[in-house]
Structure formats: C-alpha cells, structure tokens
Design a protein around this motif. Structure first.
Motif, PDB file in Angstrom:
ATOM      1  N   THR A  92       0.827  -1.203   0.000  1.00 31.95           N
ATOM      2  CA  THR A  92       0.000   0.000   0.000  1.00 31.95           C
ATOM      3  C   THR A  92       0.865   1.258   0.000  1.00 31.95           C
ATOM      4  O   THR A  92       0.367   2.345  -0.274  1.00 31.95           O
ATOM      5  N   HIS A  93       2.156   1.107   0.310  1.00 31.34           N
ATOM      6  CA  HIS A  93       3.051   2.256   0.312  1.00 31.34           C
ATOM      7  C   HIS A  93       3.754   2.446  -1.030  1.00 31.34           C
ATOM      8  O   HIS A  93       4.675   3.237  -1.129  1.00 31.34           O
ATOM      9  N   ALA A  94       3.343   1.697  -2.048  1.00 31.45           N
ATOM     10  CA  ALA A  94       3.988   1.807  -3.348  1.00 31.45           C
ATOM     11  C   ALA A  94       3.871   3.232  -3.888  1.00 31.45           C
ATOM     12  O   ALA A  94       2.866   3.912  -3.666  1.00 31.45           O
ATOM     13  N   PRO A  95       4.889   3.722  -4.581  1.00 37.20           N
ATOM     14  CA  PRO A  95       4.864   5.099  -5.096  1.00 37.20           C
ATOM     15  C   PRO A  95       3.812   5.276  -6.180  1.00 37.20           C
ATOM     16  O   PRO A  95       3.378   4.308  -6.804  1.00 37.20           O
ATOM     17  N   PRO A  96       3.395   6.524  -6.427  1.00 39.92           N
ATOM     18  CA  PRO A  96       2.390   6.770  -7.470  1.00 39.92           C
ATOM     19  C   PRO A  96       2.926   6.427  -8.851  1.00 39.92           C
ATOM     20  O   PRO A  96       4.127   6.538  -9.114  1.00 39.92           O
ATOM     21  N   GLN A  97       2.020   6.007  -9.725  1.00 48.27           N
ATOM     22  CA  GLN A  97       2.374   5.673 -11.103  1.00 48.27           C
ATOM     23  C   GLN A  97       1.659   6.625 -12.056  1.00 48.27           C
ATOM     24  O   GLN A  97       0.530   7.052 -11.783  1.00 48.27           O
ATOM     25  N   PRO A  98       2.275   6.978 -13.176  1.00 47.39           N
ATOM     26  CA  PRO A  98       1.624   7.907 -14.112  1.00 47.39           C
ATOM     27  C   PRO A  98       0.405   7.285 -14.773  1.00 47.39           C
ATOM     28  O   PRO A  98       0.381   6.083 -15.051  1.00 47.39           O
ATOM     29  N   SER A  99      -0.585   8.103 -15.027  1.00 50.02           N
ATOM     30  CA  SER A  99      -1.780   7.644 -15.732  1.00 50.02           C
ATOM     31  C   SER A  99      -1.580   7.783 -17.231  1.00 50.02           C
ATOM     32  O   SER A  99      -0.663   8.472 -17.701  1.00 50.02           O
ATOM     33  N   ALA A 100      -2.455   7.160 -17.991  1.00 53.22           N
ATOM     34  CA  ALA A 100      -2.380   7.242 -19.454  1.00 53.22           C
ATOM     35  C   ALA A 100      -2.509   8.689 -19.934  1.00 53.22           C
ATOM     36  O   ALA A 100      -1.984   9.056 -20.985  1.00 53.22           O
ATOM     37  N   ALA A 101      -3.180   9.529 -19.155  1.00 51.72           N
ATOM     38  CA  ALA A 101      -3.365  10.928 -19.547  1.00 51.72           C
ATOM     39  C   ALA A 101      -2.061  11.700 -19.580  1.00 51.72           C
ATOM     40  O   ALA A 101      -1.975  12.756 -20.220  1.00 51.72           O
ATOM     41  N   GLN A 102      -1.018  11.196 -18.883  1.00 56.32           N
ATOM     42  CA  GLN A 102       0.262  11.900 -18.844  1.00 56.32           C
ATOM     43  C   GLN A 102       1.246  11.376 -19.893  1.00 56.32           C
ATOM     44  O   GLN A 102       2.378  11.856 -19.980  1.00 56.32           O
ATOM     45  N   ALA A 103       0.829  10.413 -20.704  1.00 52.75           N
ATOM     46  CA  ALA A 103       1.706   9.847 -21.733  1.00 52.75           C
ATOM     47  C   ALA A 103       1.801  10.782 -22.926  1.00 52.75           C
ATOM     48  O   ALA A 103       1.066  11.773 -23.037  1.00 52.75           O
ATOM     49  N   HIS A 104       2.719  10.461 -23.840  1.00 50.82           N
ATOM     50  CA  HIS A 104       2.843  11.232 -25.062  1.00 50.82           C
ATOM     51  C   HIS A 104       1.535  11.230 -25.836  1.00 50.82           C
ATOM     52  O   HIS A 104       0.772  10.253 -25.792  1.00 50.82           O
ATOM     53  N   SER A 105       1.295  12.297 -26.579  1.00 53.65           N
ATOM     54  CA  SER A 105       0.149  12.372 -27.463  1.00 53.65           C
ATOM     55  C   SER A 105       0.325  11.374 -28.605  1.00 53.65           C
ATOM     56  O   SER A 105       1.425  10.883 -28.848  1.00 53.65           O
ATOM     57  N   PRO A 106      -0.735  11.080 -29.329  1.00 56.47           N
ATOM     58  CA  PRO A 106      -0.630  10.127 -30.437  1.00 56.47           C
ATOM     59  C   PRO A 106       0.429  10.537 -31.451  1.00 56.47           C
ATOM     60  O   PRO A 106       0.801  11.704 -31.556  1.00 56.47           O
ATOM     61  N   ALA A 107       0.900   9.569 -32.208  1.00 59.84           N
ATOM     62  CA  ALA A 107       1.914   9.825 -33.235  1.00 59.84           C
ATOM     63  C   ALA A 107       1.468  10.948 -34.146  1.00 59.84           C
ATOM     64  O   ALA A 107       0.307  11.053 -34.524  1.00 59.84           O
ATOM     65  N   GLY A 108       2.433  11.810 -34.489  1.00 59.77           N
ATOM     66  CA  GLY A 108       2.126  12.939 -35.361  1.00 59.77           C
ATOM     67  C   GLY A 108       2.243  14.263 -34.642  1.00 59.77           C
ATOM     68  O   GLY A 108       2.321  15.308 -35.269  1.00 59.77           O
ATOM     69  N   THR A 109       2.239  14.229 -33.292  1.00 55.66           N
ATOM     70  CA  THR A 109       2.494  15.450 -32.540  1.00 55.66           C
ATOM     71  C   THR A 109       3.871  15.361 -31.930  1.00 55.66           C
ATOM     72  O   THR A 109       4.376  14.288 -31.649  1.00 55.66           O
ATOM     73  N   THR A 110       4.481  16.485 -31.716  1.00 53.16           N
ATOM     74  CA  THR A 110       5.819  16.498 -31.151  1.00 53.16           C
ATOM     75  C   THR A 110       5.753  16.667 -29.650  1.00 53.16           C
ATOM     76  O   THR A 110       4.719  17.027 -29.078  1.00 53.16           O
ATOM     77  N   ALA A 111       6.887  16.423 -29.005  1.00 53.63           N
ATOM     78  CA  ALA A 111       6.930  16.601 -27.562  1.00 53.63           C
ATOM     79  C   ALA A 111       6.613  18.041 -27.184  1.00 53.63           C
ATOM     80  O   ALA A 111       5.964  18.307 -26.195  1.00 53.63           O
ATOM     81  N   GLY A 112       7.093  19.006 -27.972  1.00 50.81           N
ATOM     82  CA  GLY A 112       6.816  20.399 -27.688  1.00 50.81           C
ATOM     83  C   GLY A 112       5.338  20.708 -27.753  1.00 50.81           C
ATOM     84  O   GLY A 112       4.799  21.456 -26.947  1.00 50.81           O
ATOM     85  N   GLN A 113       4.641  20.090 -28.735  1.00 54.68           N
ATOM     86  CA  GLN A 113       3.203  20.277 -28.824  1.00 54.68           C
ATOM     87  C   GLN A 113       2.507  19.632 -27.632  1.00 54.68           C
ATOM     88  O   GLN A 113       1.515  20.138 -27.131  1.00 54.68           O
ATOM     89  N   ASP A 114       3.043  18.506 -27.167  1.00 54.65           N
ATOM     90  CA  ASP A 114       2.474  17.853 -25.991  1.00 54.65           C
ATOM     91  C   ASP A 114       2.418  18.833 -24.829  1.00 54.65           C
ATOM     92  O   ASP A 114       1.425  18.931 -24.124  1.00 54.65           O
ATOM     93  N   ALA A 115       3.516  19.522 -24.580  1.00 54.33           N
ATOM     94  CA  ALA A 115       3.608  20.386 -23.414  1.00 54.33           C
ATOM     95  C   ALA A 115       3.037  21.770 -23.666  1.00 54.33           C
ATOM     96  O   ALA A 115       2.824  22.527 -22.734  1.00 54.33           O
ATOM     97  N   GLY A 116       2.807  22.128 -24.913  1.00 53.85           N
ATOM     98  CA  GLY A 116       2.221  23.411 -25.232  1.00 53.85           C
ATOM     99  C   GLY A 116       3.188  24.570 -25.191  1.00 53.85           C
ATOM    100  O   GLY A 116       2.776  25.722 -25.192  1.00 53.85           O
TER     101      GLY A 116
END
Length: 214
Positions: A32-56
C-alpha cells in the motif's frame, strides 16, 4: 548488453535496474506504500504530434555545456543535489548511493542539461528507510517545470512533455535515450508495479524539453 546511442553519446542500453530493489517495501511488507504511477493521460500524445506540442510550449535556444549541480521539481517537492554517474563494469548506468535518499545523479559522459541532446538524470524511488528523491515522480504532470542549476551559474528550465511507465522487458531504449536535435531531459526512477520476489517491475520516465533559462 549491446551498445546503443542515447543522449548523443554511445553508451550501453540500460534500465537502471540497480534503482529498483524496492528495499523499503520489501522490509515493511506493505504494498500500500507503493509510489504513485503515471496515468495514461500523462503519456505522449498520439503519433504525429511532437513533444513540444504535448507540453504546449516551444523549445528555447540551447545553452552551452555546463555540468549540473542541483535539480528541482517544485510540483512534487524535489530539491536535490546531483552527482556524476558513470558506467559500471558491466556497461550499465551506475546509481547514486542508496543510503543518501535525497540525492540524484546525471550521466556525466553524456549531454549536460540545457545543451543540445538528451541529458539523463536518475535517482532512487526509495531505500530501506522509506521514500527517496524520486518517490513522487510518477505523480508529475505534463506541463510541470523542472529546474536544473548549472555550474556556470545559469538555471535551465524544462517543461514536462510526458510521464510514462515501462516494464523492464519492454523498455524503449531508443525512445528514452535516443539523440535529440534540441535540449531534452529524461528523469528516470523505478515503477511499473512491485513484487516482493523481484522488486519494481520497470521504470517511470519523465520526458521534458528546455523552455527557458535564467
């Protein structure tokens, strides 16, 4: 392991296994003390967008090389010194001493944070006493800021593009460690679930790019 290229420098492809023993959870027997894990919402956007576009936010101009001394991630209360990391005799990335829980490391034979290329920072998620420097890394969100104090007196400011988790057997070396045409940063710790028999099953990886300096 086979040599691969990441951070614009030839180095072994590794998943920093030495970070991932889960000593605290093994000792306490409390998943129960396991660290938090990232959700799918925090993953890269679909192929075709760049990392810069991801972060805005667009990329800032590269800084000259300068070793880093400290990393801060205000949104998850990280403020830690950085030590240089080299390779072990087996060709994997070494890790900071587990006993020093508020200490992270950077791959000092590679790209320095802020210059063109992919800079690598790694740190423990926990040690035998409890949470360590990157315990909350999986809770980081896209658009968050990461600041790196550099030895030349400048502060490189990165914006998080994505936070992803990978099983060790599926770790994407090229995606994480591959050379970049702009200043990028990867921050790595353990994650991907926990087993008492094997420790953490993978790694949490933060992808970020340089968006400013001061």
């Amino acid at each position: 392991m086979l040599n691969r290229r990441f951070g614009n420098t030839a180095i072994a492809g590794v998943t920093v296994v030495a970070l991932c023993s889960g000593a605290w959870l093994l000792r306490s027997g409390a998943e129960t003390h396991a660290p938090p894990q990232p959700s799918a919402a925090q993953a890269h956007s679909p192929a075709g967008t760049t990392a810069g576009q991801d972060a805005g936010r667009g990329a800032a101009a590269a800084l000259p090389p300068s070793p880093p001394d400290r990393i801060r991630v205000p949104s998850i209360h990280v403020d830690a010194p950085l030590m240089g990391l080299a390779l072990t005799p087996t060709g994997s990335l070494d890790v900071p001493p587990a006993a020093k829980k508020n200490l992270a490391g950077w791959y000092e034979a590679g790209t320095t944070p802020g210059e063109t290329g992919t800079a690598i920072v790694a740190g423990h998620v926990d040690n035998a006493e409890g949470p360590a420097v990157f315990y909350a890394l999986g809770a980081l969100r896209r658009g968050s800021a990461i600041e790196v104090d550099r030895r030349d007196g400048s502060i490189a400011v990165f914006t998080v593009d994505a936070v992803e988790v990978y099983d060790a057997k599926d770790f994407p070396d090229e995606k994480v460690y591959g050379a970049a045409r702009r200043p990028e940063l990867r921050v790595i710790t353990c994650g991907g679930g926990y087993s008492r028999s094997t420790g953490y099953r993978g790694n949490v990886v933060v992808f970020a790019h340089l968006t400013g300096s001061r």
